[in-house]
Each structure stands twice: as C-alpha cells, then as structure tokens.
Design an enzyme around this catalytic site. Structure first.
Site, PDB file in Angstrom:
ATOM      1  N   CYS A 116      42.041  54.906  31.898  1.00  0.00           N
ATOM      2  CA  CYS A 116      41.199  54.552  32.399  1.00  0.00           C
ATOM      3  C   CYS A 116      41.189  56.582  33.017  1.00  0.00           C
ATOM      4  O   CYS A 116      39.993  57.332  34.055  1.00  0.00           O
ATOM      5  CB  CYS A 116      41.477  54.103  34.162  1.00  0.00           C
ATOM      6  SG  CYS A 116      41.076  52.587  33.589  1.00  0.00           S
ATOM      7  N   HIS A 256      37.210  58.093  40.155  1.00  0.00           N
ATOM      8  CA  HIS A 256      37.550  56.634  38.807  1.00  0.00           C
ATOM      9  C   HIS A 256      36.956  54.995  40.138  1.00  0.00           C
ATOM     10  O   HIS A 256      37.832  55.095  40.914  1.00  0.00           O
ATOM     11  CB  HIS A 256      38.929  56.479  38.106  1.00  0.00           C
ATOM     12  CG  HIS A 256      38.743  55.232  37.497  1.00  0.00           C
ATOM     13  ND1 HIS A 256      37.707  54.333  36.189  1.00  0.00           N
ATOM     14  CD2 HIS A 256      40.179  53.948  37.609  1.00  0.00           C
ATOM     15  CE1 HIS A 256      38.190  53.461  36.110  1.00  0.00           C
ATOM     16  NE2 HIS A 256      39.451  53.360  37.030  1.00  0.00           N
ATOM     17  N   ASN A 286      34.415  48.863  36.852  1.00  0.00           N
ATOM     18  CA  ASN A 286      35.127  49.368  36.376  1.00  0.00           C
ATOM     19  C   ASN A 286      35.408  49.297  34.420  1.00  0.00           C
ATOM     20  O   ASN A 286      34.684  48.817  33.440  1.00  0.00           O
ATOM     21  CB  ASN A 286      36.948  48.580  35.950  1.00  0.00           C
ATOM     22  CG  ASN A 286      37.715  49.492  36.129  1.00  0.00           C
ATOM     23  OD1 ASN A 286      37.676  50.630  35.224  1.00  0.00           O
ATOM     24  ND2 ASN A 286      39.079  49.816  36.201  1.00  0.00           N
TER      25      ASN A 286
HETATM   26  O1  UT7 Z   1      41.404  50.678  36.950  1.00  0.00           O
HETATM   27  C1  UT7 Z   1      43.007  51.164  36.235  1.00  0.00           C
HETATM   28  C2  UT7 Z   1      43.726  50.217  36.902  1.00  0.00           C
HETATM   29  N1  UT7 Z   1      43.369  49.348  37.394  1.00  0.00           N
HETATM   30  C3  UT7 Z   1      43.642  49.284  38.951  1.00  0.00           C
HETATM   31  O2  UT7 Z   1      43.367  50.076  39.823  1.00  0.00           O
HETATM   32  C4  UT7 Z   1      43.970  47.838  39.341  1.00  0.00           C
HETATM   33  C5  UT7 Z   1      43.785  47.323  40.412  1.00  0.00           C
HETATM   34  N2  UT7 Z   1      43.850  46.558  40.772  1.00  0.00           N
HETATM   35  C6  UT7 Z   1      43.212  46.508  42.438  1.00  0.00           C
HETATM   36  O3  UT7 Z   1      42.360  46.753  42.015  1.00  0.00           O
HETATM   37  C7  UT7 Z   1      43.115  44.851  42.934  1.00  0.00           C
HETATM   38  O4  UT7 Z   1      44.609  44.787  42.907  1.00  0.00           O
HETATM   39  C8  UT7 Z   1      42.504  43.097  41.937  1.00  0.00           C
HETATM   40  C9  UT7 Z   1      40.961  43.410  42.584  1.00  0.00           C
HETATM   41  C10 UT7 Z   1      42.838  43.343  40.705  1.00  0.00           C
HETATM   42  C11 UT7 Z   1      42.899  41.736  42.341  1.00  0.00           C
HETATM   43  O5  UT7 Z   1      42.849  42.593  43.580  1.00  0.00           O
HETATM   44  P1  UT7 Z   1      44.300  41.886  45.263  1.00  0.00           P
HETATM   45  O6  UT7 Z   1      43.500  41.950  46.207  1.00  0.00           O
HETATM   46  O7  UT7 Z   1      45.039  42.521  44.772  1.00  0.00           O
HETATM   47  O8  UT7 Z   1      44.804  39.921  45.001  1.00  0.00           O
HETATM   48  P2  UT7 Z   1      45.533  39.332  44.061  1.00  0.00           P
HETATM   49  O9  UT7 Z   1      45.622  39.870  43.086  1.00  0.00           O
HETATM   50  O10 UT7 Z   1      46.823  40.158  45.319  1.00  0.00           O
HETATM   51  O11 UT7 Z   1      45.267  37.843  44.469  1.00  0.00           O
HETATM   52  C12 UT7 Z   1      44.882  36.968  45.756  1.00  0.00           C
HETATM   53  C13 UT7 Z   1      44.404  35.529  45.724  1.00  0.00           C
HETATM   54  C14 UT7 Z   1      45.040  35.051  44.900  1.00  0.00           C
HETATM   55  O12 UT7 Z   1      45.300  33.920  45.553  1.00  0.00           O
HETATM   56  P3  UT7 Z   1      46.444  33.388  46.439  1.00  0.00           P
HETATM   57  O13 UT7 Z   1      47.342  33.653  44.847  1.00  0.00           O
HETATM   58  O14 UT7 Z   1      47.056  34.513  47.157  1.00  0.00           O
HETATM   59  O15 UT7 Z   1      46.362  31.882  46.403  1.00  0.00           O
HETATM   60  C15 UT7 Z   1      44.227  35.266  43.966  1.00  0.00           C
HETATM   61  O16 UT7 Z   1      44.443  34.084  43.260  1.00  0.00           O
HETATM   62  O17 UT7 Z   1      42.918  36.212  44.830  1.00  0.00           O
HETATM   63  C16 UT7 Z   1      43.244  35.111  44.025  1.00  0.00           C
HETATM   64  N3  UT7 Z   1      42.436  35.495  43.091  1.00  0.00           N
HETATM   65  C17 UT7 Z   1      41.168  34.995  42.816  1.00  0.00           C
HETATM   66  N4  UT7 Z   1      40.223  34.606  44.107  1.00  0.00           N
HETATM   67  C18 UT7 Z   1      38.531  34.275  43.834  1.00  0.00           C
HETATM   68  C19 UT7 Z   1      42.281  36.308  42.107  1.00  0.00           C
HETATM   69  N5  UT7 Z   1      41.169  36.767  41.172  1.00  0.00           N
HETATM   70  C20 UT7 Z   1      40.161  35.830  41.797  1.00  0.00           C
HETATM   71  C21 UT7 Z   1      39.082  35.498  41.986  1.00  0.00           C
HETATM   72  N6  UT7 Z   1      38.124  35.057  42.608  1.00  0.00           N
HETATM   73  N7  UT7 Z   1      38.471  35.831  40.667  1.00  0.00           N
END
Ligand code: UT7
Length: 329
Positions: A116, A256, A286
């Site tokens: 990225c 980004h 993204n």
């Molecule tokens: O571009 C290059 C570098 N990449 C980045 O900079 C991305 C960095 N990471 C992020 O932007 C975020 O971590 C994500 C958008 C990928 C994920 O968001 P998060 O707030 O960190 O969510 P999480 O992975 O901690 O998941 C929280 C909850 C989980 O459920 P539980 O375990 O709390 O019950 C996930 O299963 O959200 C759930 N979840 C979803 N729910 C509905 C994860 N994806 C989804 C989804 N829809 N699509």
C-alpha cells in the site's frame, strides 16, 4: 545536491464501472452496511469484472487519461514506474505491459513492490531519477486489481478492497515546487500479519494452496491497525516538523485509505483540519497503492500552485512513509 526538483505536471486515473456496494456484499457473506461503515468507512468499491483484464489494463486507461489531458505523447516518456501488488503476472512487470498498451517504446519500465506504500515509494524513487538529470518525463503509475487477490468468502478482508489505477507525470523543474522531501521506512515485523501465503518462491502454487485459499490476502486486522495508526501518524508529524510546517502550512493531506479510523488518527496527531484531508475510502475502498494518486486525481481541480501537500501511507512489510510535495500548477 542538484538544484533540479521533480514536479508533478499532470495526473490521470481510471476506475472500473462496476460498483459493489455494502448491500450486495451482505448477500455474499455474513456482514452488513452498519459494521463496514462504522468500523472502516466504506460504502462501495469498484470491481473490474473482466477476468482476463489485469492491472495493466487499468494502468493503461489511466495513462491514456493523462496523455489526453496533458497532450503528452508516448514517445516523450523515458521512464515508467508502476507500484502494484497485483501485477498481471509475477513477470513480466505491470509497468512494461501498461507501457506497451499505450505505445511507449523508448522507456525503461519496472515495478515497485511496496504494497500500500507503493505509490509514495515509487514517487520518491522517480524523483531521484529526475534529480540525477538522467530522466525528463517519468510516469509514476499505481494500478491494483485487488479483487483478483480477495477471498469473497472471508468477511474480515472482502469488504475492504477495491480496484483502480492512477498515474502522475513527473518532470524536472528549477522552481521551488515538486517533491520536497520524503521519509520512507520498513520493518519486517509485519511479514506474518499481512501477506499472500502462497504463489511466491517460498510456497509455490499447488492444489492444496488453491484449496486452502492461500492465494488471497491474509490479514490480522487488529494487529495491522495498531501499527498503521501509530506509524502513519508519527511519520506525518515527523515530515512536517523536519520541514518546519505547522498544521496551518499544510494545504492538503492525502493519506492512504485503509480505514477511516486510521485517517482520523493521522488528523489528530498532525492537527490538520478535516476539510484539508482527501478521502475516497467511502466510494473506492482500499485500492492499495492506487489510493493516494486516485485521491489526487479526484482533487486535481482543488490544488493550486504552491500548495503544501503531505502524502502518507502504510502497508504490508510493514512499509510506511510520508512525502512532502509542493503542487506545481
Ligand atoms: O492497507 C494496508 C494495511 N491495512 C490496514 O491498515 C488495515 C488495518 N486494520 C483495520 O482497518 C481493521 O482492523 C479491520 C477493518 C480490518 C477490522 O476492524 P476491527 O475493528 O479491527 O475488527 P476486528 O478484526 O477486531 O473484529 C471485531 C469484530 C469480530 O467479532 P467478535 O470476535 O468481536 O465477535 C469480527 O468477527 O467484528 C467482526 N467482524 C465483522 N462483522 C461484520 C469482522 N469483519 C466483519 C464484517 N462484518 N465484515
């Protein structure tokens, strides 16, 4: 140090027509508009539906847009650098394929793989080629068909990514405009947490790697998030300090676009007002290396000569950085 600077003199872009919105995604997997909007900030993303068209197809379209806007001819270009994690093939380079599609025959063309952060790494690399005096008209392209490496059964990554391409023309100048400074960093601590597990030389493709979905993006989102928030915010503040820029001196911030909450952290750390921040994550998602130049492409008519612009990115590797530009037209 030469007194030659590299300045952006034109910009082109291309996004595919097909819009994949959160409603349609919700029919494909267990997700919903509310989660994607509040946790990430995406409403829709563009998808290149043609299975046989790769990133070089979109890259060539972006270059054609730039050529028609600037009146540049293919034979004038002497260097093409393409930032991509989704080249049409592992080899040859996406740069060579996009160049061929638009009739560029007299140029060096190569790809940069910095995930990225690819556009800011390529821009900085291209600026050095121009400052050396050796190259005069350089295309810095970013082209990403992220849909080709996205697992549409994985709700933790599928909503995040979109396709698109954008390109800038870089030329020498002796005026005090152009690429003024860059800070670029890499830390291999990120290797395990954001990668494509198979298809490279360490784990070539087999039936098993295909069955196990190892040819698509693997990301431990929360781990990556923590590093992105700190590293993008700190490097943006660092390049501002280094160049004696206060928040009021910055005309535009082009970050980004991985997550609106990461962008918020950069805004908070630098103090730059939200109205000065270029955002396209809501409608493009993204687009990896293409997100920054796509943001510049959409905002070109807002930029004025002399504007101080900070670009900042974070991606796999980890690799991250910031570039300070003075807009040239
Ligand atoms: O571009 C290059 C570098 N990449 C980045 O900079 C991305 C960095 N990471 C992020 O932007 C975020 O971590 C994500 C958008 C990928 C994920 O968001 P998060 O707030 O960190 O969510 P999480 O992975 O901690 O998941 C929280 C909850 C989980 O459920 P539980 O375990 O709390 O019950 C996930 O299963 O959200 C759930 N979840 C979803 N729910 C509905 C994860 N994806 C989804 C989804 N829809 N699509």
């Amino acid at each position: 140090m030469s007194n030659i600077k590299a300045v952006i003199t034109g910009i082109g872009g291309y996004v595919p027509d097909y819009i994949l919105n959160n409603q349609e995604l919700s029919t494909m997997m267990d997700t919903n508009d509310e989660w994607i909007t509040t946790r990430v900030g995406i409403k829709e993303r563009r998808i290149l539906k043609d299975k046989h068209a790769g990133s070089s197809f979109m890259g060539a379209k972006a270059i054609e847009d730039l050529f028609s806007k600037t009146g540049t001819k293919p034979e004038e270009i002497d260097l093409v650098i393409c930032a991509t994690s989704t080249p049409d093939h592992i080899f040859p380079s996406c740069a060579s394929m996009a160049a061929d599609k638009v009739g560029i025959k007299n140029a060096l063309a190569f790809d940069v793989q910095a995930a990225c952060s690819g556009f800011i790494v390529s821009l900085s690399t291209a600026a050095s080629f121009i400052e050396s005096g050796k190259y005069k008209k350089v295309l810095v392209l970013a082209a990403e068909k992220m849909s080709s490496i996205t697992n549409y059964t994985d709700r933790t990554t599928a909503p995040l990514f979109g396709d698109g391409a954008a390109v800038v023309l870089l030329e020498p100048t002796t005026e005090e405009v152009g690429v003024m400074d860059s800070l670029l960093r890499t830390d291999g601590i990120g290797y395990k947490h954001l990668q494509m597990k198979a298809g490279g030389s360490a784990n070539p493709a087999t039936h098993e790697t295909v069955e196990n979905q190892q040819h698509t993006i693997y990301q431990e989102g929360a781990y990556v998030f923590k590093h992105a928030v700190v590293d993008m915010a700190e490097i943006s503040a660092e390049i501002m300090d280094k160049n004696n820029l206060t928040k009021d001196d910055v005309t535009w911030l082009v970050p980004h676009q991985a997550n609106l909450r990461i962008i918020d952290a950069v805004v908070q750390r630098t103090g730059v007002e939200y109205e000065k921040v270029i955002i396209n994550i809501d409608h493009f998602g993204n687009t990896s290396a293409a997100s920054i130049p796509l943001g510049m492409w959409e905002s070109e008519n807002k930029f004025k000569k002399g504007d101080n612009i900070i670009l900042t990115a974070f991606g796999a590797g980890f690799t991250w950085g910031a570039v300070y530009l003075k807009w040239g037209y």
